[in-house]
Design a protein around this motif. Structure first.
Motif, short mmCIF file in Angstrom:
data_model
loop_
_atom_site.label_atom_id
_atom_site.label_comp_id
_atom_site.label_asym_id
_atom_site.label_seq_id
_atom_site.Cartn_x
_atom_site.Cartn_y
_atom_site.Cartn_z
N ARG A 50 0.84 -1.20 0.00
CA ARG A 50 0.00 0.00 0.00
C ARG A 50 0.87 1.25 0.00
O ARG A 50 2.00 1.24 0.49
CB ARG A 50 -0.91 0.02 1.23
N ARG A 51 0.31 2.32 -0.56
CA ARG A 51 0.98 3.62 -0.54
C ARG A 51 0.04 4.64 0.09
O ARG A 51 -0.66 5.38 -0.61
CB ARG A 51 1.37 4.04 -1.96
N PRO A 52 -0.01 4.67 1.42
CA PRO A 52 -0.97 5.57 2.08
C PRO A 52 -0.67 7.04 1.84
O PRO A 52 -1.58 7.86 1.85
CB PRO A 52 -0.82 5.20 3.57
N VAL A 53 0.61 7.38 1.60
CA VAL A 53 0.95 8.78 1.39
C VAL A 53 0.27 9.32 0.14
O VAL A 53 -0.15 10.49 0.08
CB VAL A 53 2.48 8.95 1.32
N ARG A 54 0.14 8.47 -0.87
CA ARG A 54 -0.50 8.92 -2.12
C ARG A 54 -1.95 9.32 -1.87
O ARG A 54 -2.44 10.32 -2.42
CB ARG A 54 -0.42 7.81 -3.15
N SER A 55 -2.65 8.57 -1.05
CA SER A 55 -4.04 8.91 -0.73
C SER A 55 -4.13 10.23 0.04
O SER A 55 -5.01 11.06 -0.22
CB SER A 55 -4.69 7.79 0.09
N LEU A 56 -3.20 10.43 0.96
CA LEU A 56 -3.20 11.69 1.72
C LEU A 56 -2.90 12.88 0.83
O LEU A 56 -3.49 13.96 1.00
CB LEU A 56 -2.18 11.60 2.85
N PRO A 113 -5.48 5.46 5.31
CA PRO A 113 -4.05 5.72 5.10
C PRO A 113 -3.31 6.10 6.38
O PRO A 113 -2.19 5.64 6.61
CB PRO A 113 -4.04 6.87 4.08
N VAL A 114 -3.92 6.94 7.22
CA VAL A 114 -3.25 7.34 8.46
C VAL A 114 -3.13 6.14 9.39
O VAL A 114 -2.10 5.96 10.07
CB VAL A 114 -4.03 8.48 9.15
N MET A 115 -4.14 5.26 9.43
CA MET A 115 -4.05 4.06 10.26
C MET A 115 -2.92 3.16 9.79
O MET A 115 -2.21 2.55 10.61
CB MET A 115 -5.40 3.31 10.18
#
Length: 611
Positions: A8-14, A514-516
């Protein structure tokens, strides 16, 4: 071999969420500086006040004003007001006689004039029809080239100028004017009218408001728009008026044999004079080519229908057929019936009204929302400890997005926030918090099954996502149905409820999850700190997977290896992430615990017996 979970790339969603927020508030700032945008949403009549006009319809002659007439008048006024860009207006009947129009804020003089004007039903022949948009100029600079002066001729050298007076210039010959022979003659389309027709744009709201400014001269050809803005027409002079209509009604078509079909039609019956005029008109139109065989019915300056004439109608009774359903046929019948009763409006009163609920009620609504946020925040902190901070942050982000969207809609579409809309925003707090609770509980279930936090976050999200989508889909569908069926303030409640449901999905997908995923990588949360809200001991997790096939009991350090007591049959209590095995249910785990407890008690009893 198990397939590893997708990275996963949570930073991209943020980053995507940040772009949305910057776009919303950047557009507001730009509109506030260079346009008429405001950084705060516009308020509806119940919160801001506005202008109230009381109208009394007056019929000509001995006719009476019926309930159907009042209903149709309200629909026409609402169409005018909506097309002028005023939202959250209240148009109601008072005592079955008067019409009360309440407009929020300070409406423009043009909008007030649209409300006061009476509607007119006219029948005109169609001369030309095209798409709704303006036609671009065929050649740029043609006018400049036509108006350029030619160089003057040089006088012969050596000759003295004569004393003769210059000859008078003869006026340029004008093109002969052709007089139209009948209302369907194309000679009505002069170059000026053609230029107006080409430049007319029926997609602009100001050309769809209706009113006397769009009716035009009844004895001349005019340009008019379809009431929905789908087409524009050149129409000939008026031939039949609305007061020549005796009655109009909708129903299913009856064939010549008396059988009732499934096709909806509108039947019109004219009075004596109207029937004679209509016979002359249809006799002429039935012999013309398309689109000059069409007869436009114009209400309030807008074409509500333009059927073609197949044959002369000599008995004063016409049937309009087409792609009608029950609702559209009924609407057209009411419009034609209204045209049969010409009305004028007497303005009984016009005054500024204060907000019915006002600033105090708005402040109480905001206070109620703040209390709701506070209680949800306290519950999250008590139930989830540090994890509750993510709930609070998600609610703040959701509130910012909802505020930005409402402010932009107020600027671009004239949306106004009513107290019912504020109630919808408050209710949405619980809907949004419910999504977070579903997700967190799924994570805790995975931790109880022995998964490490990083895997529990992804597996829990995959399962919680389906529940969140289903729940929000039901809420959004309920909001849509309520908005379509309701009127007045209830529609404001439904609109904000549906809007915040969409915002909830945006925040859960682009912020909460994403933060989780990022928090799961921190030592504080991954180690199961007591204040993290994810402590395995508090979750009553029996075992948890520690890597390399090892498990650790609740309370033991992560590197400790433990196994079954000597002589006891090994029992799998945790599996590595990605292992392709069936997971046990809660009932199965409890049954296994009871069997293990019974086995331990039996072993102790045998030891005492041997001693």
């Amino acid at each position: 071999m198990a397939t590893p979970p997708r990275r996963r790339r949570p930073v991209r969603s943020l980053v995507t969420l940040l772009v949305v927020l910057v776009g919303l508030f950047g557009a507001l700032l730009a509109g506030n500086r260079w346009s008429d945008a405001s950084m705060t949403p516009a308020l509806a009549l119940d919160l801001e006040g506005g202008t109230q006009i009381i109208l009394t319809p007056v019929a000509d002659g001995d006719e009476e004003v019926t309930d159907d007439t009042i209903e149709q008048t309200i629909e026409i006024i609402r169409q005018r007001v909506d097309a002028s860009g005023v939202a959250e207006a209240e148009i109601t009947s008072q005592g079955g006689r008067n019409i009360v129009v309440a407009l929020p804020g300070r409406p423009s003089p043009e909008t007030l004039e649209l409300v006061r004007e009476s509607a007119q039903m006219l029948f005109r022949p169609v001369l030309a029809v095209s798409g709704p948009t303006a036609v671009p100029e065929a050649q740029e600079g043609a006018d400049d080239a036509a108006g350029a002066e030619e160089p003057a001729a040089e006088e012969p050298a050596g000759e003295e100028p004569t004393a003769e007076e210059p000859a008078a210039e003869e006026p340029a010959a004008e093109a002969p004017q052709v007089e139209p022979t009948d209302p369907s003659d194309l000679a009505w389309i002069t170059p000026e009218l053609q230029a107006e027709f080409d430049a007319y744009d029926c997609t602009l709201p100001e050309n769809l408001t209706g009113g006397s400014s769009l009716v035009g001269d009844p004895d001349a050809a005019v340009v008019a728009c379809d009431e929905n803005g789908f087409a524009k027409y050149v129409l000939g002079p008026v031939e039949v008026r609305g007061d020549d209509v005796e009655r109009a009604e909708s129903g299913l078509r009856v064939s010549s044999t008396g059988a009732v079909t499934n096709d909806w039609v509108v039947n019109i019956e004219f009075d004596g004079e109207g029937g004679r005029l209509f016979r002359e008109v249809t006799t002429r139109l039935s012999s013309l080519e398309s689109p000059r065989d069409q007869f436009a019915m114009v209400l309030d300056g807008l074409v509500i229908s333009a059927p073609s004439v197949n044959e002369p109608i000599t008995n004063g009774q016409a049937e309009i057929s087409g792609t009608f359903d029950r609702e559209s046929a009924g609407t057209l019948a009411r419009q034609l019936s209204f045209g049969a009763l010409p009305l004028t409006f007497e303005v009984q009163s016009e005054q500024q009204v204060s907000a019915t609920l006002g600033t105090e009620q708005l402040q109480r609504g905001i206070l109620a929302g703040a209390i709701g946020l506070l209680l949800v925040g306290l519950y999250s902190l008590v139930q989830y400890r540090a994890l509750g901070l993510l709930t609070i942050a998600s609610l703040v982000i959701a509130g910012a997005v909802a505020y930005g969207v409402i402010a932009v809609l107020s600027w671009t579409y004239g949306y106004r926030l009513s107290l019912a809309g504020v109630a919808g925003l408050i209710v949405a707090i619980g809907i949004t918090a419910d999504s977070f609770i579903v997700y967190f509980e799924r994570i805790k279930d995975e931790l109880r099954d022995g998964r490490p936090l990083a895997a529990a976050v992804e597996v829990g999200w995959a399962r919680a996502r389906r529940t969140i989508l289903a729940s929000d889909a039901v809420s959004f569908l309920a909001a849509v149905v309520l908005y379509v069926l309701a009127v007045g303030g209830v529609r404001g409640f439904a609109f904000t409820l549906g809007l915040t449901t969409l915002v909830d999905l945006l925040v859960v997908f682009l912020f909460t999850h994403p933060v989780m995923a990022l928090l799961a990588r921190t030592r504080f949360f991954s180690s199961g700190h007591a204040l993290s809200g994810l402590d395995p001991r508090l979750l009553q997790a029996k075992t948890r997977y520690t890597g390399r096939g090892g498990v650790a009991r609740a309370g033991e350090r992560a590197g400790a290896r433990s196994g079954p007591p000597e002589g006891e049959v090994p029992r799998r209590t945790a599996v590595p992430v990605g292992a392709d095995e069936r997971r046990t249910t809660i009932a199965e785990r409890r049954a296994a615990e009871r069997r293990a407890s019974s086995s331990t008690s039996a072993s102790s009893h045998d030891e005492r017996k041997d001693a």
